[in-house]
Structure formats: structure tokens, C-alpha cells
Design an enzyme around this catalytic site. Sequence first.
Site, mmCIF file in Angstrom:
data_model
loop_
_atom_site.group_PDB
_atom_site.id
_atom_site.type_symbol
_atom_site.label_atom_id
_atom_site.label_comp_id
_atom_site.label_asym_id
_atom_site.label_seq_id
_atom_site.Cartn_x
_atom_site.Cartn_y
_atom_site.Cartn_z
ATOM 1 N N GLU A 17 -24.820 -84.648 -29.817
ATOM 2 C CA GLU A 17 -25.529 -84.128 -28.633
ATOM 3 C C GLU A 17 -24.728 -84.399 -27.366
ATOM 4 O O GLU A 17 -23.779 -85.172 -27.354
ATOM 5 C CB GLU A 17 -26.906 -84.804 -28.486
ATOM 6 C CG GLU A 17 -28.076 -83.990 -29.035
ATOM 7 C CD GLU A 17 -28.413 -82.759 -28.199
ATOM 8 O OE1 GLU A 17 -27.722 -82.465 -27.197
ATOM 9 O OE2 GLU A 17 -29.378 -82.065 -28.562
ATOM 10 N N ARG A 109 -38.700 -90.937 -25.326
ATOM 11 C CA ARG A 109 -37.323 -91.310 -24.952
ATOM 12 C C ARG A 109 -36.726 -90.200 -24.107
ATOM 13 O O ARG A 109 -37.183 -89.056 -24.139
ATOM 14 C CB ARG A 109 -36.460 -91.570 -26.186
ATOM 15 C CG ARG A 109 -36.234 -90.349 -27.070
ATOM 16 C CD ARG A 109 -35.080 -90.568 -28.024
ATOM 17 N NE ARG A 109 -34.912 -89.465 -28.968
ATOM 18 C CZ ARG A 109 -34.329 -88.308 -28.685
ATOM 19 N NH1 ARG A 109 -33.873 -88.057 -27.467
ATOM 20 N NH2 ARG A 109 -34.198 -87.376 -29.621
ATOM 21 N N ASN A 111 -34.092 -87.405 -23.430
ATOM 22 C CA ASN A 111 -33.341 -86.521 -24.316
ATOM 23 C C ASN A 111 -32.111 -86.000 -23.571
ATOM 24 O O ASN A 111 -31.251 -86.783 -23.208
ATOM 25 C CB ASN A 111 -34.238 -85.403 -24.854
ATOM 26 C CG ASN A 111 -33.611 -84.689 -26.024
ATOM 27 O OD1 ASN A 111 -33.038 -85.325 -26.894
ATOM 28 N ND2 ASN A 111 -33.721 -83.379 -26.074
ATOM 29 N N ASN A 160 -34.737 -80.224 -22.790
ATOM 30 C CA ASN A 160 -33.440 -79.935 -23.396
ATOM 31 C C ASN A 160 -32.457 -79.293 -22.417
ATOM 32 O O ASN A 160 -32.218 -79.840 -21.350
ATOM 33 C CB ASN A 160 -33.626 -79.121 -24.680
ATOM 34 C CG ASN A 160 -33.108 -79.889 -25.877
ATOM 35 O OD1 ASN A 160 -32.075 -80.542 -25.798
ATOM 36 N ND2 ASN A 160 -33.819 -79.831 -26.981
ATOM 37 N N ASP A 214 -31.933 -75.280 -27.864
ATOM 38 C CA ASP A 214 -31.609 -76.699 -27.676
ATOM 39 C C ASP A 214 -30.758 -76.857 -26.410
ATOM 40 O O ASP A 214 -31.237 -76.622 -25.314
ATOM 41 C CB ASP A 214 -30.905 -77.215 -28.940
ATOM 42 C CG ASP A 214 -30.992 -78.728 -29.099
ATOM 43 O OD1 ASP A 214 -30.923 -79.440 -28.081
ATOM 44 O OD2 ASP A 214 -31.100 -79.206 -30.234
#
Length: 303
Positions: A17, A109, A111, A160, A214
Site C-alpha cells: 500500500e 486505524r 488507512n 482510501n 482503492d
Amino acid sequence: MSYKVEALPDSYAGLGEGPHWDVDRQSLYYVDLEVGFIHRYDFKQNKVYKAQIEGETFASFILPIENRPQEFAVGCNRRCVVVQWDGVATVAKVLRVLFEVQPGLEDNRINDAKTDPKGRFVGGTMCCSGDIFTQWKGELYNWQAGGQVTKIRGEVGISNGLAWDVKAKKFYFIDTNTHEVVAYDYNVDTGAVANPKVVFDLRKIRPNTPLYPDGMTIDTEGNIYVATFNGGSVFKVNPSSGKILLEIKIPTTQITSVAFGGPQLDILFVTTANKFDQPVPAGTTYKVTGLNAKGLPGVPLKI
């Protein structure tokens, strides 16, 4: 158009990521999210260096810090911490916490997060227990040096992809759970957002099996590139018309994020994941060449 997709050597991440191209070091930084690892792909050496962050099990993004060549902002659970790393050692140290969000929500959390064109932090949270695709406990924030954390919007599912178009004064944001890319009018001086408008709805492409958008990036012409988790593709989209200009197919299905880089900023780097026992080559990081497009240099975080 003929583009070429190639795997970076030894680039595996179980949940790759947050790719960020650093012009000064000619390196791509990215994370292996669920094990607390940060990675650096050295373009000249064609080699990936990996480090475990001491005492951390999550690393959701990595952003170089302005004028501090061995310091990076990294997302660890709900904290944004400053990590010291020389880019080569196998262990990295946490120096201090910059800020924390949603301190009471232990199932949440941070991201995805990026820097805006002025070097501000912009990023958001998600719930990471239960069915993550049906919960709306996340929020989107910005933070700038010397300031407080400001909430931009609430009721976010999975915060995202983020991208900015300075010329058009737009900020693009993806909440994976809505299957949409939303454009906001963006005030670069203040970081304020206004007038949300859906510019790309991924349910319309494949209504039977909706694509999960995403990570995202943008090119110099204002086209956005949307990674699709479970979709195996990156879509190049004109956000003014909502039209798909190109579907870039990647040899694995869980596409997590994208960033332009390379010496000419014309290589699209693509991170992927290996969640729920995917076949090889899931989790590989790729470079895509021959797209005839250029990105913008990654902005370091001002602290």
C-alpha cells in the site's frame, strides 16, 4: 496503446500500500500494511530494501518528511508517527508521535494518507473488525505543521484514494464502501473542501460484481488512475466526463494503489495484496511503462 507491466524484483508485500515516489532519492516508498514493514525500491539499483518498524504491527502509509532525509511519517494504528530510517537497515525506529485520531475507537486505524500540494497531511480512518465493507466509522482529516487535526468529513467507510489537481482546484477522494470517486472544490491555501460531486461510479461498470476502488493517482493532464481491489485493473478516467480512457490490466486481482515515478515521472507503480490466499503473483509490486502519461512529483510532509 501498448503498455508493459513488469514485476519489481523481490517486491512482495502481503498487503502492499501507499506508494510514494521520492524525487530526491529516486526511490519508491511503500508499506506492507499488516506487518509494520516499510519498503524502498531504489530505481537505479533495481532493488527493494525492507525494514520492520520497531514495536509496530501496522504501517498504513509512508511519507518522506521535508528537509529530514532519514525521517518519515508513517501510519501506525490511529497514530501518525515519525520514523527514522536510512533506507537500507532492516529495522526502523519510532522517534515520536505527530498526532493521533479517534483515540477511543480501538477497532479503527488510519488507512490511506498523502500530502496535498502544500505539504499538509490528508488521510482517513476505517474500521478494521467485522465486515469492513459495511461499516461507516471512519473519518477524513487534514493536519498541518503547528496546527490541530481537522476533520474534513465523517461517516466514511474505508478512507482510501486521494489526488489533487491544482489547476482545476480539485481534490479527489475514494471511500471504498461507496464504490465512488468524489471530486471536491479544494482551497489549496486553507485545505478546505466544498461541493462534493461523484465523478466515477464503479458500480456502473460491473453492476453484478461491484468493483472496490482503492488507491488513486493523477497525471499532468488531470486524468485519474483508480486501483480496483478484486478487480485486477487500474482505470484511467477523465474526471470531467467520467469516461474510462484506458483499462490497465495487472496479473493479479487485488490492486491496492498507484503512483507515478521514475526519472521522467512516466512510470506507473502499482501495489497489490495477497489477502485470503490468492495465487502467485499476488502481493507483487509492478511498474507499468508505455502509458504515454506523466505524473506529479510526490510532495514531502511539512512538519
